[in-house]
Design a protein around this motif. Structure first.
Motif, PDB file in Angstrom:
ATOM      1  N   THR A  39       0.811  -1.222   0.000  1.00 43.82           N
ATOM      2  CA  THR A  39       0.000   0.000   0.000  1.00 43.82           C
ATOM      3  C   THR A  39       0.847   1.276   0.000  1.00 43.82           C
ATOM      4  O   THR A  39       0.563   2.195  -0.785  1.00 43.82           O
ATOM      5  N   CYS A  73      -5.077  -2.029  -2.113  1.00 42.54           N
ATOM      6  CA  CYS A  73      -4.636  -3.087  -3.033  1.00 42.54           C
ATOM      7  C   CYS A  73      -5.671  -4.198  -2.937  1.00 42.54           C
ATOM      8  O   CYS A  73      -5.768  -4.877  -1.913  1.00 42.54           O
ATOM      9  N   SER A  84      -2.284  -4.282 -12.210  1.00 44.42           N
ATOM     10  CA  SER A  84      -0.861  -4.214 -11.853  1.00 44.42           C
ATOM     11  C   SER A  84       0.022  -5.100 -12.713  1.00 44.42           C
ATOM     12  O   SER A  84       1.219  -5.216 -12.447  1.00 44.42           O
ATOM     13  N   GLY A 135      -6.087  -2.385  -7.862  1.00 41.39           N
ATOM     14  CA  GLY A 135      -6.032  -1.390  -6.808  1.00 41.39           C
ATOM     15  C   GLY A 135      -7.001  -0.266  -7.083  1.00 41.39           C
ATOM     16  O   GLY A 135      -7.526  -0.130  -8.197  1.00 41.39           O
ATOM     17  N   THR A 138      -0.112 -10.696  -4.242  1.00 39.92           N
ATOM     18  CA  THR A 138       0.395  -9.490  -3.588  1.00 39.92           C
ATOM     19  C   THR A 138       1.909  -9.485  -3.497  1.00 39.92           C
ATOM     20  O   THR A 138       2.554  -8.462  -3.755  1.00 39.92           O
TER      21      THR A 138
END
Length: 463
Positions: free
Chosen positions: A89, A105, A246, A259, A311
């Protein structure tokens, strides 16, 4: 003289990213070049794997295997899964110009877009329209249309798609601002792409946001092709919301986690309409209370716990962004790389300047879909991405001539055979993108040389 960051970044790209070899992609080149890295200019579609991400992914698989459920609370590398989003983040917030509370996120781009439109698209009888660019990415178009229908409006009446002027491929800033001023009282939501996926145009985000707010419109952005590509200041620009993926310039891997951004001015006035437990106050989340208590800010819109593997794959790339100084030096490097590629392409004998009368005729035909095979000329190409470096990101979009012919397909196949990876957008466009984190001036030189060779092959074949 090279800027001081140039050498350092060049070392980083060779150290930290795994670029497929010519052999890996099936290039048909001499054996002594087969194991060299290919010329990968497709980061606008999918960024390559970073070595850091590969290591982090393996670490999490090992933790899964040795700790199982305990990995949520006790993690040998200090990345407890219940707080995994906290690792990325701050870095995402820095990339988009926001505070950490303004960024989450989570999810995927289109799902996040629907969540944001559920909060911000509040049409009334007088103000119900959605303004966007023409040829927005199809998933955005589908979302806009479905949201309009959800509220009982005909998308053909509710959505204003702004087209370039006849004979042009990109929108003029003045035309956008003028249209917002003219139609603003009927517009509920202004939402453009930060960087247009097809043309590569970087829209003037600050100016458009300011114009939209002056007319009382909500202003949102799709940053799929902007985040990690250009510098942004969403908070200072007073953007209401933004969404992104992303897996392009952030190199998180295919289908990587998305996000969103929500300006903190909305913190006390918005309650997530589609609440989930991961948006609940973490202090009591695992007490499983029956009533939802939202995390203040963007993270209150989280629904389910984020994928740990997705992530940390993102984290590996973001760590490299941070180490090289984030978007300041990267944007400078990007400007040089794209200008180098543009300069070499424009030296081609097959390049057709976009402002020549003959090119204008052909381009108008492309836009209207009226090209006649009997009128087609010799193979060539032009660049439809803006010439002004401040009006584009890394990408250059090449339009192949004659329009609606097989020239683009033949050139694309020839480039692939020579180890140059771009991507095609039918019927006539190839996108080539020198990305600042891992491409080099040599990649630009080789891509232009291979394009020339591909055209030479076409002309010989037609004799």
């Amino acid at each position: 003289m090279d800027p001081p960051d140039w050498t350092d970044l060049t070392v980083t790209l060779s150290r930290d990213f795994i670029i497929p070899s010519n052999r890996d992609i099936g290039a048909k080149i001499p054996e002594n070049f087969a194991d060299q890295r290919c010329t990968y200019l497709c980061g606008n579609s999918l960024g390559p794997l970073s070595k850091r991400s590969k290591t982090l992914l393996q670490e999490e698989l090992d933790v899964w295997g040795t700790r199982a459920v305990e990995g949520h609370f006790a993690h040998p590398y200090g990345r407890e899964w219940m707080n995994i989003a906290d690792t990325v983040t701050p870095l995402l917030a820095e990339l988009v110009g926001a505070s950490e509370k303004e960024v989450a996120c989570m999810g995927t781009l289109t799902a996040n877009l629907h969540l944001m439109m559920a909060e911000f698209y509040k049409p009334t009888a007088q103000r119900f329209k959605i303004l966007c660019e023409s040829r927005a990415f199809p998933s955005d178009q589908y979302a806009f249309a479905s949201q309009a229908r959800l509220h009982g409006y005909d998308p053909n009446e509710a959505i204003i798609e702004m087209w370039p002027r006849e004979g042009e491929f990109t929108l003029r800033e003045s035309d956008i601002i003028d249209l917002i001023a003219k139609e603003g009282s009927s517009i509920s939501l202004v939402i453009f792409s930060g960087v247009q996926y097809y043309t590569g145009q970087l829209f003037p985000m600050k100016a458009i946001t300011t114009a939209a707010k002056a007319q009382g419109c909500v202003c949102g952005w799709d940053l799929a092709h902007a985040i990690g590509n250009v510098s942004m200041a969403l908070h200072d620009w007073d953007v209401d919301f933004a969404v992104w993926c992303s897996y392009k310039y952030l190199n998180s891997g295919p289908g990587g986690i998305g996000g969103l951004f929500v300006h903190n001015k909305w913190e006390n006035s918005l309650l997530p309409q589609y609440a989930g437990w991961w948006g609940h106050d973490p202090a009591t989340r695992f007490a499983m209370p029956p009533r939802f208590s939202a995390i203040p800010g963007a993270q209150g819109f989280q629904q389910s716990n984020p994928s740990v593997l997705a992530t940390v794959s993102l984290l590996g790339s973001l760590q490299i962004f941070k180490e090289v100084g984030m978007m300041g030096p990267l944007r400078n490097r990007s400007l040089r790389l794209t200008s180098e590629l543009e300069m070499r392409l424009m030296k081609s004998r097959f390049y057709v300047p976009i402002n020549e009368a003959s090119a204008q005729f052909l381009l108008q035909d492309v836009m209207d879909g009226k090209a006649d095979a009997a009128e087609q000329g010799q193979p060539g190409f032009t660049i439809i991405t803006p010439r002004d470096p401040e009006s584009r990101g890394s990408q250059l979009s090449l339009l192949f001539l004659p329009p609606n012919s097989d020239v683009m397909d033949r050139v694309f196949n020839a480039l692939s055979a020579m180890g140059v990876v771009g991507d095609e957008r039918r019927p006539d466009v190839i996108r080539l993108t020198p990305a600042a984190l891992y491409n080099t001036l040599g990649d630009c030189e080789r891509a232009a040389s291979c394009l020339e060779e591909a055209f030479e092959g076409l002309t010989k074949a037609s004799l």
